[in-house]
Design a protein around this motif. Structure first.
Motif, PDB file in Angstrom:
ATOM      1  N   LEU A  15     -36.107  93.173  46.679  1.00 56.73           N
ATOM      2  CA  LEU A  15     -35.755  91.807  47.099  1.00 56.73           C
ATOM      3  C   LEU A  15     -34.341  91.472  46.646  1.00 56.73           C
ATOM      4  O   LEU A  15     -33.932  91.780  45.535  1.00 56.73           O
ATOM      5  CB  LEU A  15     -36.737  90.810  46.486  1.00 56.73           C
ATOM      6  CG  LEU A  15     -38.201  91.005  46.886  1.00 56.73           C
ATOM      7  CD1 LEU A  15     -39.071  89.938  46.222  1.00 56.73           C
ATOM      8  CD2 LEU A  15     -38.375  90.979  48.394  1.00 56.73           C
ATOM      9  N   LEU A  16     -33.629  90.799  47.542  1.00 54.67           N
ATOM     10  CA  LEU A  16     -32.307  90.284  47.205  1.00 54.67           C
ATOM     11  C   LEU A  16     -32.476  89.051  46.306  1.00 54.67           C
ATOM     12  O   LEU A  16     -33.128  88.083  46.727  1.00 54.67           O
ATOM     13  CB  LEU A  16     -31.585  89.886  48.498  1.00 54.67           C
ATOM     14  CG  LEU A  16     -30.189  89.293  48.321  1.00 54.67           C
ATOM     15  CD1 LEU A  16     -29.196  90.391  47.974  1.00 54.67           C
ATOM     16  CD2 LEU A  16     -29.754  88.553  49.585  1.00 54.67           C
ATOM     17  N   PRO A  17     -31.905  89.037  45.085  1.00 52.11           N
ATOM     18  CA  PRO A  17     -32.093  87.873  44.214  1.00 52.11           C
ATOM     19  C   PRO A  17     -31.697  86.554  44.882  1.00 52.11           C
ATOM     20  O   PRO A  17     -32.414  85.558  44.773  1.00 52.11           O
ATOM     21  CB  PRO A  17     -31.213  88.189  43.001  1.00 52.11           C
ATOM     22  CG  PRO A  17     -31.235  89.692  42.934  1.00 52.11           C
ATOM     23  CD  PRO A  17     -31.224  90.144  44.374  1.00 52.11           C
ATOM     24  N   ALA A  18     -30.588  86.523  45.605  1.00 53.41           N
ATOM     25  CA  ALA A  18     -30.161  85.275  46.255  1.00 53.41           C
ATOM     26  C   ALA A  18     -31.229  84.777  47.225  1.00 53.41           C
ATOM     27  O   ALA A  18     -31.413  83.565  47.393  1.00 53.41           O
ATOM     28  CB  ALA A  18     -28.838  85.480  46.983  1.00 53.41           C
ATOM     29  N   ALA A  19     -31.938  85.692  47.868  1.00 48.14           N
ATOM     30  CA  ALA A  19     -33.012  85.296  48.785  1.00 48.14           C
ATOM     31  C   ALA A  19     -34.222  84.783  48.005  1.00 48.14           C
ATOM     32  O   ALA A  19     -34.869  83.813  48.418  1.00 48.14           O
ATOM     33  CB  ALA A  19     -33.403  86.472  49.671  1.00 48.14           C
ATOM     34  N   GLN A  20     -34.503  85.420  46.863  1.00 50.14           N
ATOM     35  CA  GLN A  20     -35.619  84.939  46.038  1.00 50.14           C
ATOM     36  C   GLN A  20     -35.380  83.501  45.598  1.00 50.14           C
ATOM     37  O   GLN A  20     -36.279  82.672  45.599  1.00 50.14           O
ATOM     38  CB  GLN A  20     -35.777  85.815  44.791  1.00 50.14           C
ATOM     39  CG  GLN A  20     -36.230  87.237  45.092  1.00 50.14           C
ATOM     40  CD  GLN A  20     -36.293  88.070  43.816  1.00 50.14           C
ATOM     41  OE1 GLN A  20     -35.268  88.510  43.311  1.00 50.14           O
ATOM     42  NE2 GLN A  20     -37.481  88.277  43.286  1.00 50.14           N
ATOM     43  N   ALA A  25     -36.390  77.629  46.209  1.00 45.22           N
ATOM     44  CA  ALA A  25     -35.844  76.281  46.401  1.00 45.22           C
ATOM     45  C   ALA A  25     -36.308  75.638  47.706  1.00 45.22           C
ATOM     46  O   ALA A  25     -36.003  74.479  47.962  1.00 45.22           O
ATOM     47  CB  ALA A  25     -34.314  76.348  46.382  1.00 45.22           C
ATOM     48  N   ALA A  26     -37.046  76.388  48.526  1.00 46.52           N
ATOM     49  CA  ALA A  26     -37.359  75.920  49.892  1.00 46.52           C
ATOM     50  C   ALA A  26     -38.504  74.912  49.902  1.00 46.52           C
ATOM     51  O   ALA A  26     -39.556  75.143  50.473  1.00 46.52           O
ATOM     52  CB  ALA A  26     -37.689  77.105  50.786  1.00 46.52           C
ATOM     53  N   ASP A  27     -38.253  73.788  49.276  1.00 49.22           N
ATOM     54  CA  ASP A  27     -39.272  72.754  49.133  1.00 49.22           C
ATOM     55  C   ASP A  27     -39.043  71.731  50.248  1.00 49.22           C
ATOM     56  O   ASP A  27     -38.455  70.684  50.032  1.00 49.22           O
ATOM     57  CB  ASP A  27     -39.085  72.138  47.739  1.00 49.22           C
ATOM     58  CG  ASP A  27     -40.172  71.148  47.398  1.00 49.22           C
ATOM     59  OD1 ASP A  27     -41.159  71.086  48.144  1.00 49.22           O
ATOM     60  OD2 ASP A  27     -40.005  70.440  46.389  1.00 49.22           O
ATOM     61  N   MET A  28     -39.454  72.087  51.457  1.00 47.99           N
ATOM     62  CA  MET A  28     -39.227  71.164  52.579  1.00 47.99           C
ATOM     63  C   MET A  28     -40.388  71.229  53.562  1.00 47.99           C
ATOM     64  O   MET A  28     -41.109  72.222  53.644  1.00 47.99           O
ATOM     65  CB  MET A  28     -37.908  71.513  53.299  1.00 47.99           C
ATOM     66  CG  MET A  28     -37.874  72.869  53.972  1.00 47.99           C
ATOM     67  SD  MET A  28     -36.385  73.065  55.011  1.00 47.99           S
ATOM     68  CE  MET A  28     -35.215  73.683  53.818  1.00 47.99           C
ATOM     69  N   LEU A  38     -32.095  74.449  59.452  1.00 50.25           N
ATOM     70  CA  LEU A  38     -32.197  75.782  58.837  1.00 50.25           C
ATOM     71  C   LEU A  38     -32.660  76.810  59.866  1.00 50.25           C
ATOM     72  O   LEU A  38     -32.073  77.897  60.002  1.00 50.25           O
ATOM     73  CB  LEU A  38     -33.203  75.723  57.671  1.00 50.25           C
ATOM     74  CG  LEU A  38     -33.668  77.070  57.110  1.00 50.25           C
ATOM     75  CD1 LEU A  38     -32.527  77.753  56.354  1.00 50.25           C
ATOM     76  CD2 LEU A  38     -34.873  76.902  56.177  1.00 50.25           C
ATOM     77  N   PHE A  39     -33.697  76.461  60.609  1.00 47.67           N
ATOM     78  CA  PHE A  39     -34.318  77.417  61.516  1.00 47.67           C
ATOM     79  C   PHE A  39     -33.353  77.809  62.641  1.00 47.67           C
ATOM     80  O   PHE A  39     -33.228  78.982  63.002  1.00 47.67           O
ATOM     81  CB  PHE A  39     -35.603  76.797  62.082  1.00 47.67           C
ATOM     82  CG  PHE A  39     -36.521  77.772  62.754  1.00 47.67           C
ATOM     83  CD1 PHE A  39     -36.933  78.918  62.090  1.00 47.67           C
ATOM     84  CD2 PHE A  39     -36.992  77.548  64.038  1.00 47.67           C
ATOM     85  CE1 PHE A  39     -37.799  79.827  62.703  1.00 47.67           C
ATOM     86  CE2 PHE A  39     -37.851  78.449  64.659  1.00 47.67           C
ATOM     87  CZ  PHE A  39     -38.251  79.597  63.988  1.00 47.67           C
ATOM     88  N   GLN A  40     -32.644  76.828  63.164  1.00 46.69           N
ATOM     89  CA  GLN A  40     -31.681  77.136  64.230  1.00 46.69           C
ATOM     90  C   GLN A  40     -30.537  78.003  63.728  1.00 46.69           C
ATOM     91  O   GLN A  40     -30.073  78.903  64.422  1.00 46.69           O
ATOM     92  CB  GLN A  40     -31.165  75.828  64.850  1.00 46.69           C
ATOM     93  CG  GLN A  40     -32.241  75.192  65.747  1.00 46.69           C
ATOM     94  CD  GLN A  40     -31.781  73.932  66.429  1.00 46.69           C
ATOM     95  OE1 GLN A  40     -31.223  73.045  65.790  1.00 46.69           O
ATOM     96  NE2 GLN A  40     -32.037  73.833  67.727  1.00 46.69           N
ATOM     97  N   ARG A  41     -30.124  77.742  62.499  1.00 53.29           N
ATOM     98  CA  ARG A  41     -29.067  78.568  61.913  1.00 53.29           C
ATOM     99  C   ARG A  41     -29.553  80.013  61.749  1.00 53.29           C
ATOM    100  O   ARG A  41     -28.852  80.966  62.098  1.00 53.29           O
ATOM    101  CB  ARG A  41     -28.666  77.996  60.542  1.00 53.29           C
ATOM    102  CG  ARG A  41     -27.609  78.796  59.825  1.00 53.29           C
ATOM    103  CD  ARG A  41     -27.155  78.105  58.546  1.00 53.29           C
ATOM    104  NE  ARG A  41     -28.048  78.301  57.413  1.00 53.29           N
ATOM    105  CZ  ARG A  41     -28.053  79.380  56.631  1.00 53.29           C
ATOM    106  NH1 ARG A  41     -27.246  80.388  56.881  1.00 53.29           N
ATOM    107  NH2 ARG A  41     -28.885  79.471  55.612  1.00 53.29           N
ATOM    108  N   LEU A 244     -39.916  81.881  53.538  1.00 56.17           N
ATOM    109  CA  LEU A 244     -39.372  83.151  54.033  1.00 56.17           C
ATOM    110  C   LEU A 244     -38.197  82.917  54.982  1.00 56.17           C
ATOM    111  O   LEU A 244     -37.243  83.690  54.996  1.00 56.17           O
ATOM    112  CB  LEU A 244     -40.471  83.963  54.723  1.00 56.17           C
ATOM    113  CG  LEU A 244     -41.552  84.509  53.780  1.00 56.17           C
ATOM    114  CD1 LEU A 244     -42.726  85.071  54.589  1.00 56.17           C
ATOM    115  CD2 LEU A 244     -40.987  85.589  52.861  1.00 56.17           C
ATOM    116  N   VAL A 245     -38.275  81.847  55.763  1.00 54.48           N
ATOM    117  CA  VAL A 245     -37.152  81.522  56.661  1.00 54.48           C
ATOM    118  C   VAL A 245     -35.908  81.220  55.821  1.00 54.48           C
ATOM    119  O   VAL A 245     -34.801  81.700  56.119  1.00 54.48           O
ATOM    120  CB  VAL A 245     -37.508  80.327  57.577  1.00 54.48           C
ATOM    121  CG1 VAL A 245     -36.294  79.907  58.407  1.00 54.48           C
ATOM    122  CG2 VAL A 245     -38.685  80.686  58.496  1.00 54.48           C
TER     123      VAL A 245
END
Lengths: 391, 391
Positions: A15-20, A25-28, A38-41, A244-245
């Protein structure tokens, strides 16, 4: 002694740490402007990563889910599809085609080999609605000639769809999706894009969208037409794997960052990284006395080698885990005990290759009792790397 | 090509992922039962990690803060302290002693060497209130004989306090704090305990507590008596670095986990890990043609080597960063350009050593134009490791 866990497996990959951290942080909520943005990007980034002008959709499933989506949306019961198989994942295409009532025409190559294009050409009869194949057959670490097959389809069966499982091929192989005419190209999150399992993505050509309208198969979760309608607005038909996105976005940022923010160049660099590490690993393992399982068409996603006659590859897998906390993959099915596989896709670098080969020298000597001169596998890999770096 | 960032520096050291996640999750107020429970648990773990029955206190500061705390609390202006110095950190003891108006008696050894115990014995006159020394002098990668000095103090100056900077010594050296009679032993968070900078810890003997009452120095943030009163209740005098405390707890759990939950055994394993990796690194770098900077008393925390005459160690540091994203330390002060230092303390393992030496072979060949036979440094390290592993 400290032993860091190291995954040398062709999925999951390290796993890439930046992705982890992005995942943490993906509390949305997924029905918000924040998620839509985010999803469109991420979808736009994925198009560049896949290298296509076609639509690219994300599914919350493993790669097999996207394979099923392709079969369910593009075929109808009783139709003939050509399955090119030379391993466990080729057999999955056959099984999926059968599950949806197709009549699979199966062209097989022995494990460790790829197909003869002349045989593919013969099998491409006018009744073939779709060709189902892998770019990289992970179970045998063999690369198949997607470009060659695509060219044949254009020549002799221009109506047929080309559906490619690129789950370990994406990020380890250079594709020209639109130029070659790949109608569906499938990827998975736990491979070259450096995040955990749970997402699949696939590109879909206009020809494939048209074919979808004629399919008589039942489909609901994997109804790609419904997903397309939603995803063009940054929505998903069903609840997406939000974290994951977010992780995927961070990973694609990282890949772009390896080439000053240019994701296309970053993707090319990632593929070349796999190619060089695969070549260095093949040289290193060959120097230790192992035989390449796929000598003529090796994948850059993973390297499979056969252990010498009378030895058990399970012992190698076990010893590497016990002594060095390093995980490689055994052979699958009837290849278990005969081969082992080490990966190069995603967040792997040259120093990982050196570390792996250094550890393998200990295993070859102590576990397999092979004659090992310290440093010999590493030296063979260094030669390959030095030559590649000098170019 | 993918290049993973790898820290081979003697502080900061590579972060333990489990500690990073604990830090990210440390969303708590410090004046609550939750924090008190965490803090008391970590202090108890630290006592085992240091290996003492003495009090162990945590300070929210770098290691230098704890060094200042020792001088401020244990000395008074005009008092004589013996400073044993053989590098930049020994010189820091001298400067601290001067800053607090002490009269430092400085016994120096040349950079790269340690003291002669006969000279230490001579310097231990009855006026010496405290001996200030390093266990491991990080700037030169030299190990000092703490046990030998402790023995001399017991023999010839039993009133003197022994204050040891163990910032890179803890976790890389076996200490018997109470048996030898170390009055203060100081550690830092960004070293063997695998977390970022920001915390220091120190053990304090009863003899040191008694001496503290007589000190005439001003002190406030580093008033150890005040901290002791608070910390015994799980409190801190001032706002603590909460996330780092949580990370430290996770790191000590990890170290214990390396020995089935036994932290004392885990600490011993961690020290042995550093010792073996240091020995393997010395063998590897020597095989490449480098000269050990501290051949007679090398530290297990880091290895310092001199580059051949006419070459610049800055080139090595730069090339390793540029080509392999690997960070090593240059020499400090007048040693800059002459030596480089590679660390082994904390979250480092044998495969890191192999990877580092593999990369160094490329640098030695391409940057320093040394005659390199591929694999030679790795091979020398493998021999050392294989022998250690067979014991």
């Amino acid at each position: 002694m400290i032993r860091k866990t190291r995954l040398f497996t062709p999925g999951p990959t390290p796993l890439l740490p930046a992705a982890q951290f992005a995942m943490a942080a993906a509390d949305m909520h997924h029905r918000t402007p924040e998620f839509r943005a985010l999803f469109q990007r991420v979808l736009a980034q994925l198009k560049v990563f896949v290298g296509t002008q076609n639509d690219v959709l994300l599914l919350s499933s493993s790669g097999t889910g996207a394979m099923e989506a392709a079969v369910a949306n593009l075929t109808s019961p009783g139709e003939k599809v050509l399955v090119l198989t030379a391993g466990k994942f080729g057999e999955r295409w056959r099984d999926l085609a059968k599950a949806y009532g197709c009549e699979p025409v199966v062209l097989s190559a022995p494990y460790g080999q790829t197909f003869d294009l002349a045989d593919v050409k013969k099998a491409l009869t006018p009744e073939i609605k779709a060709v189902l194949m892998q770019a990289s057959e992970t179970s045998t670490a063999v690369n198949h000639d997607v470009q060659g097959v695509a060219k044949l389809i254009k020549e002799v069966a221009p109506e047929a769809l080309l559906v490619v499982d690129g789950i370990t091929g994406l990020g380890t192989t250079h594709f020209d999706v639109d130029g070659w005419g790949i109608d569906v190209l499938i990827g998975g999150s736990q491979k070259a894009v450096m995040i955990p399992p749970g997402l699949a993505y696939l590109s879909v050509s206009e020809k494939a969208w048209a074919a979808m309208e004629k399919s008589k198969n039942p489909r609901y979760y994997f109804d790609l037409r419904k997903e397309r309608k939603n995803q063009v607005k940054g929505e998903t038909a069903y609840t997406p794997a939000v974290a994951l996105v977010a992780g995927l976005g961070a990973a694609l940022d990282y890949i772009a960052g390896q080439a000053n923010g240019n994701l296309e160049q970053g993707r090319i660099a990632l593929v070349n990284n796999a190619i060089v590490n695969a070549a260095a690993t093949r040289a290193g393992l060959t120097a230790l006395g192992f035989t390449l399982f796929a000598p003529t068409s090796p994948s850059a996603a993973a390297t499979a080698v056969a252990v010498p006659e009378g030895m058990d590859s399970s012992d190698v897998v076990k010893a590497l885990k016990t002594r060095f906390a390093s995980v490689i993959a055994n052979g699958q099915g009837e290849m278990k005990g005969k081969i082992f596989r080490v990966a190069h896709l995603g967040f792997f670098d040259y120093l990982d290759t050196i570390a792996f080969l250094g550890a393998m020298e200990h295993i070859a000597k102590d576990t397999l009792k092979l004659p090992v001169e310290w440093g010999q596998a590493v030296a063979a890999a260094q030669k390959v790397y030095a030559e590649a770096a000098s170019k």
